[in-house]
Scaffold this active site. Sequence first.
Site, PDB file in Angstrom:
ATOM      1  N   HIS A   1      46.854  88.626  17.165  1.00 25.41           N
ATOM      2  CA  HIS A   1      47.343  89.178  15.733  1.00 25.41           C
ATOM      3  C   HIS A   1      47.517  90.480  15.859  1.00 25.41           C
ATOM      4  O   HIS A   1      48.226  91.238  15.019  1.00 25.41           O
ATOM      5  CB  HIS A   1      46.521  88.896  14.766  1.00 25.41           C
ATOM      6  CG  HIS A   1      47.272  88.363  13.350  1.00 25.41           C
ATOM      7  ND1 HIS A   1      48.612  88.087  13.368  1.00 25.41           N
ATOM      8  CD2 HIS A   1      46.795  88.446  12.023  1.00 25.41           C
ATOM      9  CE1 HIS A   1      49.123  87.672  12.238  1.00 25.41           C
ATOM     10  NE2 HIS A   1      47.973  87.672  11.337  1.00 25.41           N
TER      11      HIS A   1
ATOM     12  N   ASN B   1      47.549  91.441   5.726  1.00 25.10           N
ATOM     13  CA  ASN B   1      48.348  90.863   4.729  1.00 25.10           C
ATOM     14  C   ASN B   1      48.780  91.881   3.747  1.00 25.10           C
ATOM     15  O   ASN B   1      49.441  91.626   2.702  1.00 25.10           O
ATOM     16  CB  ASN B   1      47.225  89.951   3.825  1.00 25.10           C
ATOM     17  CG  ASN B   1      46.992  88.602   4.954  1.00 25.10           C
ATOM     18  OD1 ASN B   1      47.305  88.639   5.769  1.00 25.10           O
ATOM     19  ND2 ASN B   1      46.101  87.796   4.154  1.00 25.10           N
TER      20      ASN B   1
ATOM     21  N   ASN C   1      52.044  86.737   7.704  1.00 23.93           N
ATOM     22  CA  ASN C   1      51.562  87.242   6.398  1.00 23.93           C
ATOM     23  C   ASN C   1      51.978  89.065   6.324  1.00 23.93           C
ATOM     24  O   ASN C   1      52.134  89.471   5.291  1.00 23.93           O
ATOM     25  CB  ASN C   1      50.033  87.161   6.272  1.00 23.93           C
ATOM     26  CG  ASN C   1      49.877  85.744   5.864  1.00 23.93           C
ATOM     27  OD1 ASN C   1      50.887  85.021   5.253  1.00 23.93           O
ATOM     28  ND2 ASN C   1      48.966  84.965   6.080  1.00 23.93           N
TER      29      ASN C   1
ATOM     30  N   TYR D   1      38.432  92.793  15.954  1.00 18.74           N
ATOM     31  CA  TYR D   1      40.071  92.458  16.089  1.00 18.74           C
ATOM     32  C   TYR D   1      40.679  92.754  17.314  1.00 18.74           C
ATOM     33  O   TYR D   1      42.190  92.481  17.768  1.00 18.74           O
ATOM     34  CB  TYR D   1      40.846  92.846  14.817  1.00 18.74           C
ATOM     35  CG  TYR D   1      40.364  91.889  13.607  1.00 18.74           C
ATOM     36  CD1 TYR D   1      40.427  90.663  13.423  1.00 18.74           C
ATOM     37  CD2 TYR D   1      39.607  92.694  12.586  1.00 18.74           C
ATOM     38  CE1 TYR D   1      39.854  90.143  12.303  1.00 18.74           C
ATOM     39  CE2 TYR D   1      39.172  92.198  11.470  1.00 18.74           C
ATOM     40  CZ  TYR D   1      39.341  90.809  11.387  1.00 18.74           C
ATOM     41  OH  TYR D   1      38.764  90.202  10.470  1.00 18.74           O
TER      42      TYR D   1
END
Length: 186
Positions: A19, A66, A112, A14
Site C-alpha cells: 500500500h 483513507n 480508499n 507500513y
Amino acid sequence: MKVIIGLGNIGKEYEKTRHNAGFIAIDLLLEKYKYNSIKEEFNSLVYTSIINNQKVLFVKPLTFMNNSGLTVKQIINFYKIDLNDLIVIHDDKDLNISRIQFKKDGSSAGHNGIKSIINNLNTQDFYRLRIGINKPANQWKIVDWVLSKFSDDELNLLKESFNNKSEFINDFTNNKTFTYLMNKYN
C-alpha cells in the site's frame, strides 16, 4: 508548478508494504531528482525541486491512506494547482508487480486513498500513475494483502521498473500532454 503526490500510510510498520508503493515511488524520484527544500505543511511532507526550470512539489501525505484527499485538496487550493499539473501515484492490485501504468480519471476501483481524493476534489478527473502490486492469492484478504510487505525480489523488480519509467518527470515538466505520457510509458 507541477505536483506529484505519492500515497501511503505513515509509520514504520507500513514501510515497504504494498500500500506504500506511492511513498516508495516518491523516494525513488527524490534519489534521481534532488530536492532543494523539505517542509511539513498541510499534513504532508513537501519536497521542492526544480526540474527543467519548473518547480515540482513531491508530496507524501502524513495522514492515513483513507484521508489522503484532505491533504491533496489543501495543496491544490493553496498553490492554485490546475488538475492537469497533478499526478497521484498509488498501488494497484489489478496490475502485476512491476507494471507501471498511467491513467486519466475513472473510479477509485476500491482504492480508499483514491476514493478520498475523488470525494475531496469532487471529481475523478485527475491523472494517476498506478504501480502494480499483484492480486492476492485466494487465502488473502485484500486488506491484509495491501498491508503485507514486498519481498526483496518484488521490491527490486518494482524499483527497476519504476526507475526505467522515471524519465516521465522530464516530459511532464516540459508540459507534454498526459496522452503523450500514456502513449510513451504505458
